[in-house]
Design a protein around this motif. Structure first.
Motif, PDB file in Angstrom:
ATOM      1  N   TYR A 129       0.852  -1.411   0.091  1.00  0.00           N
ATOM      2  CA  TYR A 129       0.188   0.160  -0.092  1.00  0.00           C
ATOM      3  C   TYR A 129       0.723   1.446   0.055  1.00  0.00           C
ATOM      4  O   TYR A 129       0.352   2.144  -0.043  1.00  0.00           O
ATOM      5  CB  TYR A 129      -1.057   0.086   1.174  1.00  0.00           C
ATOM      6  N   SER A 130       2.161   1.197  -0.103  1.00  0.00           N
ATOM      7  CA  SER A 130       2.975   2.252   0.265  1.00  0.00           C
ATOM      8  C   SER A 130       3.313   2.975  -1.405  1.00  0.00           C
ATOM      9  O   SER A 130       4.086   3.920  -1.239  1.00  0.00           O
ATOM     10  CB  SER A 130       4.201   2.062   0.889  1.00  0.00           C
ATOM     11  N   GLY A 131       3.105   2.120  -2.455  1.00  0.00           N
ATOM     12  CA  GLY A 131       3.563   2.621  -3.849  1.00  0.00           C
ATOM     13  C   GLY A 131       4.981   2.718  -3.833  1.00  0.00           C
ATOM     14  O   GLY A 131       5.540   3.563  -4.632  1.00  0.00           O
ATOM     15  N   GLY A 132       5.701   1.895  -3.147  1.00  0.00           N
ATOM     16  CA  GLY A 132       7.003   1.643  -3.227  1.00  0.00           C
ATOM     17  C   GLY A 132       7.989   2.821  -2.471  1.00  0.00           C
ATOM     18  O   GLY A 132       9.163   2.923  -2.387  1.00  0.00           O
ATOM     19  N   ARG A 133       7.272   3.431  -1.470  1.00  0.00           N
ATOM     20  CA  ARG A 133       7.872   4.545  -0.527  1.00  0.00           C
ATOM     21  C   ARG A 133       8.527   4.019   0.788  1.00  0.00           C
ATOM     22  O   ARG A 133       9.292   4.585   1.063  1.00  0.00           O
ATOM     23  CB  ARG A 133       6.818   5.532  -0.266  1.00  0.00           C
ATOM     24  N   LEU A 134       8.061   2.717   0.855  1.00  0.00           N
ATOM     25  CA  LEU A 134       8.530   1.997   2.208  1.00  0.00           C
ATOM     26  C   LEU A 134       8.954   0.676   1.620  1.00  0.00           C
ATOM     27  O   LEU A 134       8.602  -0.161   0.883  1.00  0.00           O
ATOM     28  CB  LEU A 134       7.428   1.708   3.157  1.00  0.00           C
ATOM     29  N   GLU A 135      10.198   0.376   2.346  1.00  0.00           N
ATOM     30  CA  GLU A 135      10.862  -0.920   2.320  1.00  0.00           C
ATOM     31  C   GLU A 135      11.046  -1.610   3.787  1.00  0.00           C
ATOM     32  O   GLU A 135      11.771  -0.977   4.549  1.00  0.00           O
ATOM     33  CB  GLU A 135      12.400  -0.611   1.704  1.00  0.00           C
ATOM     34  N   VAL A 136      10.513  -3.011   4.089  1.00  0.00           N
ATOM     35  CA  VAL A 136      10.703  -3.510   5.213  1.00  0.00           C
ATOM     36  C   VAL A 136      11.932  -4.281   5.205  1.00  0.00           C
ATOM     37  O   VAL A 136      12.212  -5.231   4.277  1.00  0.00           O
ATOM     38  CB  VAL A 136       9.371  -4.440   5.484  1.00  0.00           C
ATOM     39  N   THR A 137      12.608  -3.808   6.169  1.00  0.00           N
ATOM     40  CA  THR A 137      14.187  -4.159   5.991  1.00  0.00           C
ATOM     41  C   THR A 137      14.347  -5.748   6.823  1.00  0.00           C
ATOM     42  O   THR A 137      15.220  -6.594   6.265  1.00  0.00           O
ATOM     43  CB  THR A 137      15.409  -3.506   6.613  1.00  0.00           C
ATOM     44  N   SER A 138      13.377  -5.822   7.645  1.00  0.00           N
ATOM     45  CA  SER A 138      13.589  -7.121   8.559  1.00  0.00           C
ATOM     46  C   SER A 138      12.140  -7.047   9.374  1.00  0.00           C
ATOM     47  O   SER A 138      11.756  -6.115   9.615  1.00  0.00           O
ATOM     48  CB  SER A 138      14.792  -7.159   9.392  1.00  0.00           C
ATOM     49  N   THR A 139      11.805  -8.318   9.929  1.00  0.00           N
ATOM     50  CA  THR A 139      10.863  -8.557  10.900  1.00  0.00           C
ATOM     51  C   THR A 139      11.658  -9.294  11.918  1.00  0.00           C
ATOM     52  O   THR A 139      12.555  -9.979  11.665  1.00  0.00           O
ATOM     53  CB  THR A 139       9.886  -9.407  10.446  1.00  0.00           C
ATOM     54  N   SER A 140      11.212  -9.177  13.202  1.00  0.00           N
ATOM     55  CA  SER A 140      11.715  -9.875  14.350  1.00  0.00           C
ATOM     56  C   SER A 140      10.558 -10.086  15.134  1.00  0.00           C
ATOM     57  O   SER A 140       9.456  -9.501  15.598  1.00  0.00           O
ATOM     58  CB  SER A 140      12.797  -9.000  15.387  1.00  0.00           C
ATOM     59  N   ASP A 170      11.416 -10.880  18.769  1.00  0.00           N
ATOM     60  CA  ASP A 170      11.873 -10.603  20.071  1.00  0.00           C
ATOM     61  C   ASP A 170      12.953  -9.413  20.207  1.00  0.00           C
ATOM     62  O   ASP A 170      13.197  -8.934  19.132  1.00  0.00           O
ATOM     63  CB  ASP A 170      12.762 -11.859  20.666  1.00  0.00           C
ATOM     64  N   GLY A 171      12.937  -8.841  21.171  1.00  0.00           N
ATOM     65  CA  GLY A 171      13.540  -7.580  21.167  1.00  0.00           C
ATOM     66  C   GLY A 171      15.097  -7.646  21.016  1.00  0.00           C
ATOM     67  O   GLY A 171      15.716  -6.481  20.330  1.00  0.00           O
ATOM     68  N   ALA A 172      15.748  -8.426  21.367  1.00  0.00           N
ATOM     69  CA  ALA A 172      17.318  -8.589  21.319  1.00  0.00           C
ATOM     70  C   ALA A 172      17.520  -8.660  19.875  1.00  0.00           C
ATOM     71  O   ALA A 172      18.692  -8.017  19.459  1.00  0.00           O
ATOM     72  CB  ALA A 172      17.860  -9.674  22.011  1.00  0.00           C
ATOM     73  N   THR A 173      16.969  -9.557  19.250  1.00  0.00           N
ATOM     74  CA  THR A 173      17.037  -9.509  17.521  1.00  0.00           C
ATOM     75  C   THR A 173      16.542  -8.363  16.872  1.00  0.00           C
ATOM     76  O   THR A 173      17.332  -7.734  15.971  1.00  0.00           O
ATOM     77  CB  THR A 173      16.155 -10.680  16.973  1.00  0.00           C
ATOM     78  N   ALA A 174      15.679  -7.533  17.398  1.00  0.00           N
ATOM     79  CA  ALA A 174      15.177  -6.167  16.894  1.00  0.00           C
ATOM     80  C   ALA A 174      16.475  -5.415  16.810  1.00  0.00           C
ATOM     81  O   ALA A 174      16.622  -4.661  16.015  1.00  0.00           O
ATOM     82  CB  ALA A 174      14.108  -5.777  17.226  1.00  0.00           C
ATOM     83  N   VAL A 175      17.196  -5.359  18.253  1.00  0.00           N
ATOM     84  CA  VAL A 175      18.256  -4.403  18.230  1.00  0.00           C
ATOM     85  C   VAL A 175      19.424  -4.571  17.470  1.00  0.00           C
ATOM     86  O   VAL A 175      20.030  -3.716  16.761  1.00  0.00           O
ATOM     87  CB  VAL A 175      18.501  -4.368  19.874  1.00  0.00           C
ATOM     88  N   GLU A 176      19.660  -5.982  17.222  1.00  0.00           N
ATOM     89  CA  GLU A 176      20.887  -6.245  16.131  1.00  0.00           C
ATOM     90  C   GLU A 176      20.425  -6.140  14.877  1.00  0.00           C
ATOM     91  O   GLU A 176      21.585  -5.581  14.183  1.00  0.00           O
ATOM     92  CB  GLU A 176      21.106  -7.747  16.567  1.00  0.00           C
ATOM     93  N   HIS A 177      19.280  -6.164  14.487  1.00  0.00           N
ATOM     94  CA  HIS A 177      18.913  -5.980  12.964  1.00  0.00           C
ATOM     95  C   HIS A 177      19.079  -4.304  12.910  1.00  0.00           C
ATOM     96  O   HIS A 177      19.482  -3.816  11.803  1.00  0.00           O
ATOM     97  CB  HIS A 177      17.304  -6.216  12.819  1.00  0.00           C
ATOM     98  N   ALA A 178      18.558  -3.758  13.883  1.00  0.00           N
ATOM     99  CA  ALA A 178      18.785  -2.239  13.753  1.00  0.00           C
ATOM    100  C   ALA A 178      20.115  -1.659  13.549  1.00  0.00           C
ATOM    101  O   ALA A 178      20.430  -0.735  12.950  1.00  0.00           O
ATOM    102  CB  ALA A 178      17.783  -1.370  14.698  1.00  0.00           C
ATOM    103  N   ARG A 179      20.936  -2.434  14.462  1.00  0.00           N
ATOM    104  CA  ARG A 179      22.473  -1.660  14.207  1.00  0.00           C
ATOM    105  C   ARG A 179      23.200  -2.051  12.927  1.00  0.00           C
ATOM    106  O   ARG A 179      23.771  -1.231  12.639  1.00  0.00           O
ATOM    107  CB  ARG A 179      23.397  -2.891  15.276  1.00  0.00           C
ATOM    108  N   ARG A 180      22.666  -3.109  12.242  1.00  0.00           N
ATOM    109  CA  ARG A 180      23.273  -3.526  10.899  1.00  0.00           C
ATOM    110  C   ARG A 180      22.380  -2.770   9.951  1.00  0.00           C
ATOM    111  O   ARG A 180      22.867  -2.309   8.848  1.00  0.00           O
ATOM    112  CB  ARG A 180      23.122  -5.036  10.606  1.00  0.00           C
ATOM    113  N   GLU A 181      21.169  -2.545   9.765  1.00  0.00           N
ATOM    114  CA  GLU A 181      20.276  -2.196   8.842  1.00  0.00           C
ATOM    115  C   GLU A 181      19.779  -0.754   8.986  1.00  0.00           C
ATOM    116  O   GLU A 181      19.743  -0.013   7.764  1.00  0.00           O
ATOM    117  CB  GLU A 181      19.039  -3.185   8.848  1.00  0.00           C
ATOM    118  N   LEU A 182      20.173  -0.042   9.983  1.00  0.00           N
ATOM    119  CA  LEU A 182      19.889   1.191  10.216  1.00  0.00           C
ATOM    120  C   LEU A 182      18.454   1.804   9.643  1.00  0.00           C
ATOM    121  O   LEU A 182      18.309   2.606   9.027  1.00  0.00           O
ATOM    122  CB  LEU A 182      20.983   2.270   9.446  1.00  0.00           C
TER     123      LEU A 182
END
Length: 234
Positions: A38-49, A51-63
């Motif tokens: 529904y975003s018309g290409g404006r949004l990109e989902v870089t990852s899903t998690s 649990d919180g610990a995995t989410a933080v690690e993804h954020a460190r790498r993917e920004l």
């Protein structure tokens, strides 16, 4: 349903990177579809998690630019994870993905660094607008989150006034405090004296002394007791 256009006034916009965190993989998948389709290409989902610990690690790498954060998760919950994300060198915006319960969720999330809320049942276009809006530094509070925040603040104010009143009553000597509480119940000096097994003159003296300490009259002291919301006496 309409999607948010990829272009505004003919100028392509850079994709906004989004990460989704929810302990239910089905919710993660549903949000990925909503944000992508529904975003018309404006949004990109870089990852899903999930649990919180995995989410933080993804954020460190993917920004990611924005993180959609569930509250109730095993281990590190959404509040703690939000705090950890906002402490990163390149902190993402955090939108809480929640049904807004229990009470206090909104206030605690804002204190941790969240900038808005998205209900899992919001329309896709509303979710996308909030994601894009928070990137423009605009807080994103839906009606439900605004209502809960007002309720939380009201409860907090009540508790603060209650605790202040209790502290004032506790500053009195025990017998004076007892006389003040009985007077607030509507007892006369004679009835207070009978209840406390003292003379009416002593009961009056207790009330007079308490009023002097608190700089209050009898009516004001009664309102103080009311505000203190004392537990029932055994």
């Amino acid at each position: 349903m309409t999607s948010v256009s990829e272009e505004e006034h003919g100028t392509p916009a850079a994709r906004t990177k989004v990460s989704v965190i929810d302990d239910d993989p089905m919710i993660c998948q549903a949000m990925r579809l909503v944000l992508t389709d529904y975003s018309g290409g404006r949004l990109e989902v870089t990852s899903t998690s999930t649990d919180g610990a995995t989410a933080v690690e993804h954020a460190r790498r993917e920004l990611p630019d924005v993180v959609l954060m569930d509250i109730a998760m095993p281990g590190m919950d959404g509040i703690e994870t939000t705090r950890a994300l906002r402490a990163l060198p390149h902190p993402p915006h955090v939108l809480i993905l929640t049904s807004l319960s229990p009470g206090g969720t909104v206030e605690r999330a804002v204190e941790a660094g969240a900038e808005g809320f998205i209900s899992k049942t919001d329309a896709p276009e509303d979710i996308i607008r909030r994601v894009m809006g928070v990137c423009r530094e605009a807080p994103q509070f839906n009606t439900a989150s605004q209502r809960q925040l007002i309720g939380d603040l009201s409860t907090q104010r009540f508790r603060s006034r209650r605790d202040e009143a209790r502290a004032l009553l506790d500053s009195l000597p025990e017998r004076e405090r007892e006389a003040v509480v009985l007077a607030a119940e509507g007892l006369t000096n004679a009835e207070i004296a009978a209840r406390m097994f003292i003379s009416e003159r002593t009961a009056k003296a207790h009330l007079s002394s308490a009023g002097a300490r608190l700089a209050m009259g009898r009516v004001q002291m009664a309102r103080l007791v009311e505000r203190a919301d004392l537990p029932p006496r055994s």
